[in-house]
Design a protein around this motif. Sequence first.
Motif, PDB file in Angstrom:
ATOM      1  N   TYR A  41       0.856  -1.181   0.000  1.00  0.00           N
ATOM      2  CA  TYR A  41       0.000   0.000   0.000  1.00  0.00           C
ATOM      3  C   TYR A  41       0.893   1.232   0.000  1.00  0.00           C
ATOM      4  CZ  TYR A  41      -3.603   3.341   1.123  1.00  0.00           C
ATOM      5  OH  TYR A  41      -4.457   4.405   1.084  1.00  0.00           O
ATOM      6  N   SER A  42       0.641   2.116  -0.928  1.00  0.00           N
ATOM      7  CA  SER A  42       1.470   3.295  -1.087  1.00  0.00           C
ATOM      8  C   SER A  42       0.599   4.548  -1.052  1.00  0.00           C
ATOM      9  CB  SER A  42       2.199   3.195  -2.434  1.00  0.00           C
ATOM     10  OG  SER A  42       2.971   4.318  -2.668  1.00  0.00           O
ATOM     11  N   ILE A  43       1.040   5.528  -0.290  1.00  0.00           N
ATOM     12  CA  ILE A  43       0.332   6.812  -0.250  1.00  0.00           C
ATOM     13  C   ILE A  43       1.255   7.903  -0.779  1.00  0.00           C
ATOM     14  CG2 ILE A  43      -1.114   6.145   1.692  1.00  0.00           C
ATOM     15  CD1 ILE A  43       0.743   7.897   3.447  1.00  0.00           C
ATOM     16  N   ASP A  44       0.679   9.006  -1.138  1.00  0.00           N
ATOM     17  CA  ASP A  44       1.452  10.173  -1.540  1.00  0.00           C
ATOM     18  C   ASP A  44       1.816  10.914  -0.261  1.00  0.00           C
ATOM     19  OD1 ASP A  44       2.572  12.432  -2.609  1.00  0.00           O
ATOM     20  OD2 ASP A  44       0.782  13.065  -3.701  1.00  0.00           O
ATOM     21  N   PHE A  45       3.082  10.853   0.110  1.00  0.00           N
ATOM     22  CA  PHE A  45       3.483  11.435   1.393  1.00  0.00           C
ATOM     23  C   PHE A  45       3.276  12.940   1.444  1.00  0.00           C
ATOM     24  CE2 PHE A  45       6.263  12.764   4.853  1.00  0.00           C
ATOM     25  CZ  PHE A  45       5.789  11.927   5.850  1.00  0.00           C
ATOM     26  N   ASP A  46       3.166  13.591   0.302  1.00  0.00           N
ATOM     27  CA  ASP A  46       2.898  15.023   0.294  1.00  0.00           C
ATOM     28  C   ASP A  46       1.584  15.333   1.011  1.00  0.00           C
ATOM     29  OD1 ASP A  46       3.693  17.758  -0.781  1.00  0.00           O
ATOM     30  OD2 ASP A  46       1.636  17.559  -1.546  1.00  0.00           O
ATOM     31  N   GLU A  49       2.276  15.405   4.689  1.00  0.00           N
ATOM     32  CA  GLU A  49       2.982  16.631   5.024  1.00  0.00           C
ATOM     33  C   GLU A  49       2.025  17.829   5.084  1.00  0.00           C
ATOM     34  OE1 GLU A  49       6.986  19.045   3.757  1.00  0.00           O
ATOM     35  OE2 GLU A  49       5.881  17.983   2.202  1.00  0.00           O
ATOM     36  N   GLN A  50       1.090  17.890   4.164  1.00  0.00           N
ATOM     37  CA  GLN A  50       0.114  18.972   4.165  1.00  0.00           C
ATOM     38  C   GLN A  50      -0.724  18.950   5.442  1.00  0.00           C
ATOM     39  OE1 GLN A  50      -0.065  21.478   1.975  1.00  0.00           O
ATOM     40  NE2 GLN A  50       1.644  20.578   0.875  1.00  0.00           N
ATOM     41  N   TYR A  51      -1.153  17.759   5.862  1.00  0.00           N
ATOM     42  CA  TYR A  51      -1.917  17.644   7.113  1.00  0.00           C
ATOM     43  C   TYR A  51      -1.079  18.102   8.305  1.00  0.00           C
ATOM     44  CZ  TYR A  51      -5.578  14.981   4.747  1.00  0.00           C
ATOM     45  OH  TYR A  51      -6.593  14.575   3.913  1.00  0.00           O
ATOM     46  N   GLN A  52       0.199  17.744   8.284  1.00  0.00           N
ATOM     47  CA  GLN A  52       1.064  18.148   9.390  1.00  0.00           C
ATOM     48  C   GLN A  52       1.241  19.658   9.448  1.00  0.00           C
ATOM     49  OE1 GLN A  52       4.542  15.775   8.511  1.00  0.00           O
ATOM     50  NE2 GLN A  52       3.927  14.182   9.962  1.00  0.00           N
ATOM     51  N   ARG A  53       1.337  20.287   8.300  1.00  0.00           N
ATOM     52  CA  ARG A  53       1.473  21.746   8.269  1.00  0.00           C
ATOM     53  C   ARG A  53       0.235  22.434   8.783  1.00  0.00           C
ATOM     54  NH1 ARG A  53       4.330  23.314   2.579  1.00  0.00           N
ATOM     55  NH2 ARG A  53       5.833  21.624   2.652  1.00  0.00           N
TER      56      ARG A  53
END
Length: 54
Positions: A41-46, A49-53
């Motif tokens: 299973y692969s997600i777009d880590f971007d 990162e957006q959620y973390q910001r």
Amino acid sequence: MKTIGLIRGMNWKSSLEYYPIINEEVNKKLGEMHSAKCILYSIDFDEVEQYQRN
């Protein structure tokens, strides 16, 4: 053989490290023509990162 689930690491390059190791170990235990039954299973880590910001 059971199917394993893999959630990839922080970027796609990490999969290049652990996927061959898993299959090499399966080869050692079960024989040359075997490979691991797995779901990757692969997600777009971007997105993470957006959620973390926010």
